[in-house]
Design a protein around this motif. Structure first.
Motif, PDB file in Angstrom:
ATOM      1  N   THR A 209      28.793  22.137   1.428  1.00  0.00           N
ATOM      2  CA  THR A 209      29.151  23.340   0.669  1.00  0.00           C
ATOM      3  C   THR A 209      30.341  24.049   1.307  1.00  0.00           C
ATOM      4  O   THR A 209      31.245  24.526   0.608  1.00  0.00           O
ATOM      5  N   ALA A 213      33.729  24.575  -0.803  1.00  0.00           N
ATOM      6  CA  ALA A 213      34.085  25.961  -1.128  1.00  0.00           C
ATOM      7  C   ALA A 213      35.498  26.302  -0.673  1.00  0.00           C
ATOM      8  O   ALA A 213      36.274  26.925  -1.408  1.00  0.00           O
ATOM      9  N   GLY A 257      31.183  39.891   0.161  1.00  0.00           N
ATOM     10  CA  GLY A 257      30.331  38.777   0.550  1.00  0.00           C
ATOM     11  C   GLY A 257      29.639  38.999   1.877  1.00  0.00           C
ATOM     12  O   GLY A 257      28.470  38.654   2.053  1.00  0.00           O
ATOM     13  N   ALA A 261      25.700  38.658   2.080  1.00  0.00           N
ATOM     14  CA  ALA A 261      25.373  37.277   2.456  1.00  0.00           C
ATOM     15  C   ALA A 261      24.056  37.148   3.201  1.00  0.00           C
ATOM     16  O   ALA A 261      23.316  36.178   2.992  1.00  0.00           O
ATOM     17  N   LEU A 269      27.059  32.654  -3.127  1.00  0.00           N
ATOM     18  CA  LEU A 269      27.689  31.349  -3.291  1.00  0.00           C
ATOM     19  C   LEU A 269      27.881  30.986  -4.762  1.00  0.00           C
ATOM     20  O   LEU A 269      28.958  30.527  -5.173  1.00  0.00           O
ATOM     21  N   GLY A 272      30.452  33.491  -6.390  1.00  0.00           N
ATOM     22  CA  GLY A 272      31.796  33.284  -5.877  1.00  0.00           C
ATOM     23  C   GLY A 272      32.420  31.997  -6.379  1.00  0.00           C
ATOM     24  O   GLY A 272      33.574  31.985  -6.835  1.00  0.00           O
ATOM     25  N   MET A 273      31.673  30.891  -6.338  1.00  0.00           N
ATOM     26  CA  MET A 273      32.234  29.617  -6.777  1.00  0.00           C
ATOM     27  C   MET A 273      32.399  29.555  -8.287  1.00  0.00           C
ATOM     28  O   MET A 273      33.326  28.933  -8.807  1.00  0.00           O
ATOM     29  N   THR A 307      32.483  33.672  -0.510  1.00  0.00           N
ATOM     30  CA  THR A 307      31.466  32.696  -0.104  1.00  0.00           C
ATOM     31  C   THR A 307      31.496  32.395   1.395  1.00  0.00           C
ATOM     32  O   THR A 307      30.524  31.860   1.933  1.00  0.00           O
ATOM     33  N   THR A 373      25.445  23.887  -3.701  1.00  0.00           N
ATOM     34  CA  THR A 373      24.631  25.084  -3.466  1.00  0.00           C
ATOM     35  C   THR A 373      23.282  24.983  -4.175  1.00  0.00           C
ATOM     36  O   THR A 373      22.238  25.340  -3.610  1.00  0.00           O
TER      37      THR A 373
END
Length: 397
Positions: A209, A213, A257, A261, A269, A272-273, A307, A373
């Motif tokens: 990941t 990312a 984040g 987080a 995650l 954001g992605m 992320t 993720t």
């Protein structure tokens, strides 16, 4: 947050400027050295390749050295490499120096990450890592545009000298702030325990990941300056400003984040992605429209960099107290993404898609990061169910 964590963030700012400033230096550097733009892009990959090799190798080599001596030593090599590159403007030599300085930066970053998460309680590890990684965002806001301006009004070599000076200042700060002497036996990393900590399948999913990312943003950012000038039609004098806005977006994403987080890593995650995938695809479709490309680049940076604290927090949570070698491998994963993304983007530039095609590469990486993720979340759910069943079984024995 302890002062030490902020000083480590300054170190990532000084050295991270070198990692990312080529986004604004590639066109004049390629012209000066007589190479093509995709070939010049290999300098980004060379730096990342040095980090991939350097993170685990130098971490193991300095496992028993005092942390301060290792950190300052890595920065000294980094300074010397940039000075040498500025003095000998040859593409082959510059490529070699990018590998050497990438290795030194990897050693610094691996130990800086461990020092940062060791300086705070477990509930604040995501915040601590967001401060360290925020140095990279500041390098985009300040360092990358400043390096671009230096290249435009002096030469790309002036930007390398500036990075060397900043890194020397960072080394002095680390020398003063970090405690001297050897680590105590209780805190000294042990190789066997460090190796055992890697035998966790979910850890390798987390590394995947991390790589995907960072690739989602770097695939676009590596050639963003060239895209803005050659396709979008942004005047050369305004490119540093746009790159600075990209950095502002990255810092905003890191800030948000970093605050979320630790308590909701998967939400960070996935959001954001998803944002990065949409923004990158939109850049590919609207590459010739400045009014759309510029804000989309900011959104891409915000989504992608949001992320970073989450992927780091996931890795260090899975590693527990044996985090030195495992943390170094997270740096490897980060730089696998940085090495592969510009290489693939360079291949796309040479096809019929041209520079706008980098947006499709970024979107593909972001979607792959979403899948990774979701895999990690499914594995975590199975572990939770298995642990609950074991607990119930033990209660009935």
């Amino acid at each position: 947050m302890p002062l030490l964590v902020h000083l480590l963030g300054f170190g990532t700012f000084a050295q991270g400027t070198s990692e990312f400033m080529l986004a604004g230096l590639l066109p004049p550097l390629a012209d000066d050295l007589g190479v093509s733009l995709p070939d010049a892009g290999l300098l980004v990959s060379a730096f990342a390749a040095g980090m991939i090799v350097g993170a685990p190798l130098l971490t193991l080599a300095t496992l028993r050295l005092p942390r301060r001596a290792a950190l300052v030593g890595f920065q000294a090599v980094f300074v010397a490499g940039h000075a040498a590159a500025a003095l000998v403007p040859d593409f082959g030599f510059l490529l070699a120096m990018r590998v050497v300085t990438g290795m030194a930066y990897a050693g610094f970053w691996a130990l800086a990450s461990v020092a940062a998460v060791s300086a705070v309680p477990p509930s604040r590890r995501g915040r601590a890592m967001s401060v360290v990684v925020s140095g990279l965002s500041l390098s985009m806001i300040l360092g990358v545009p400043a390096g671009t301006v230096l290249a435009q009004h002096a030469s790309w070599r002036a930007a390398f000298w500036a990075v060397a000076a900043l890194s020397a200042l960072s080394a002095l700060a680390a020398l003063v702030a970090l405690p001297g002497g050897r680590d105590t036996t209780a805190h000294r990393p042990r190789l066997r325990a460090e190796l055992r900590s890697l035998a966790v399948p979910r850890l390798w999913v987390a590394y995947t990941t991390t790589a995907l990312a960072v690739s989602a943003t770097i695939a676009v950012f590596s050639y963003l300056g060239a895209l803005l000038e050659d396709v979008t039609g942004v005047p050369e004098s305004l490119v540093p400003l746009v790159l600075g806005l990209y950095g502002v977006g990255a810092l905003a994403g890191l800030t948000v984040g970093g605050r979320v987080a630790d308590r909701a890593p998967y939400a960070v995650l996935l959001t954001g992605m998803g944002t990065a995938a949409a923004a990158a695809a939109a850049i590919a479709l609207t590459a010739g429209v400045p009014a759309l490309v510029i804000p989309l680049a900011v959104v891409l940076a915000a989504g992608g960099f949001a992320t970073n604290p989450a992927v780091n927090a996931r890795v260090f949570t899975l590693l527990g107290d044996t985090r030195t070698l495992g943390g170094a491998l997270n740096i490897v994963a980060f730089n696998v993404g940085i090495a592969v993304a510009p290489w693939l983007s360079g291949l796309v530039i040479d096809t019929g898609l041209g520079l706008p095609g980098i947006g499709w590469i970024g979107a593909a990486f972001a979607l792959a990061a979403l899948a990774s993720t979701l895999t990690d979340r499914a594995l975590a759910g199975r572990e939770t169910v298995s642990a609950a069943r074991d607990a119930c079984a033990s209660m009935h024995v």
